[in-house]
Design a protein around this motif. Sequence first.
Motif, PDB file in Angstrom:
ATOM      1  N   THR A  53      -4.627-124.767-105.811  1.00 21.89           N
ATOM      2  CA  THR A  53      -5.100-123.368-106.060  1.00 21.89           C
ATOM      3  C   THR A  53      -3.883-122.533-106.022  1.00 21.89           C
ATOM      4  O   THR A  53      -3.972-121.277-106.445  1.00 21.89           O
ATOM      5  N   TYR A  54      -2.771-122.981-105.590  1.00 22.26           N
ATOM      6  CA  TYR A  54      -1.573-122.256-105.264  1.00 22.26           C
ATOM      7  C   TYR A  54      -0.583-122.305-106.658  1.00 22.26           C
ATOM      8  O   TYR A  54      -0.349-123.459-107.102  1.00 22.26           O
ATOM      9  N   PRO A  76      -1.613-123.309 -96.496  1.00 17.62           N
ATOM     10  CA  PRO A  76      -3.130-123.544 -96.606  1.00 17.62           C
ATOM     11  C   PRO A  76      -3.855-124.098 -95.227  1.00 17.62           C
ATOM     12  O   PRO A  76      -4.642-123.613 -94.883  1.00 17.62           O
ATOM     13  N   PHE A 105      -7.453-115.374 -99.220  1.00 17.95           N
ATOM     14  CA  PHE A 105      -7.563-116.736 -98.898  1.00 17.95           C
ATOM     15  C   PHE A 105      -9.061-117.204 -99.090  1.00 17.95           C
ATOM     16  O   PHE A 105      -9.398-118.365 -99.656  1.00 17.95           O
ATOM     17  N   LYS A 149      -8.894-118.690-102.717  1.00 17.69           N
ATOM     18  CA  LYS A 149      -8.226-120.053-102.568  1.00 17.69           C
ATOM     19  C   LYS A 149      -9.416-121.109-102.025  1.00 17.69           C
ATOM     20  O   LYS A 149      -9.643-122.151-102.564  1.00 17.69           O
TER      21      LYS A 149
END
Length: 153
Positions: free
Chosen positions: A46-47, A57, A105, A109
Amino acid sequence: MNFRNYNQRQTALFQHSFDDLIPISHPVRVVDQVVEQLNPQGLIKTYKKEGNPSYHPKMLLTVILYSYMINTYSSRKIEQALRENINFMWLSLMTIVDHNTVNRFRSNKLQKSFKEIFKQVFLMLADQGLITLKQIYTDSNKIEAQAGKYTFV
């Protein structure tokens, strides 16, 4: 008078380790061990590769899981705990994360890969014999709603 040495202004020759201050059986260590065994590839995808380096993460996930475990859900309280609580300091390696980062986050994410992470944790607990896949529990509580006297949700 005979007192132990106390000088708040004196710096230590060797840096103190938080690892020495947290008991071996403390739940914060369990959360750390569980996250270390997870495969974070879905979360890492997702980054973006470009831009400034992001917080790891795994670190953010352990902080979120531990905070939820101790019933701390507010991002501002999580940020405060990262500054003041020794367990959070140990998990984050003294990294102080802004409450906006915690919210981003969680919402951007973690939301995309939460089901996969939950599945991994569930299967890990089943492999260790801590839970079985044969029993199903449901909550059948009825709570009176505000709409009317005989309305239940």
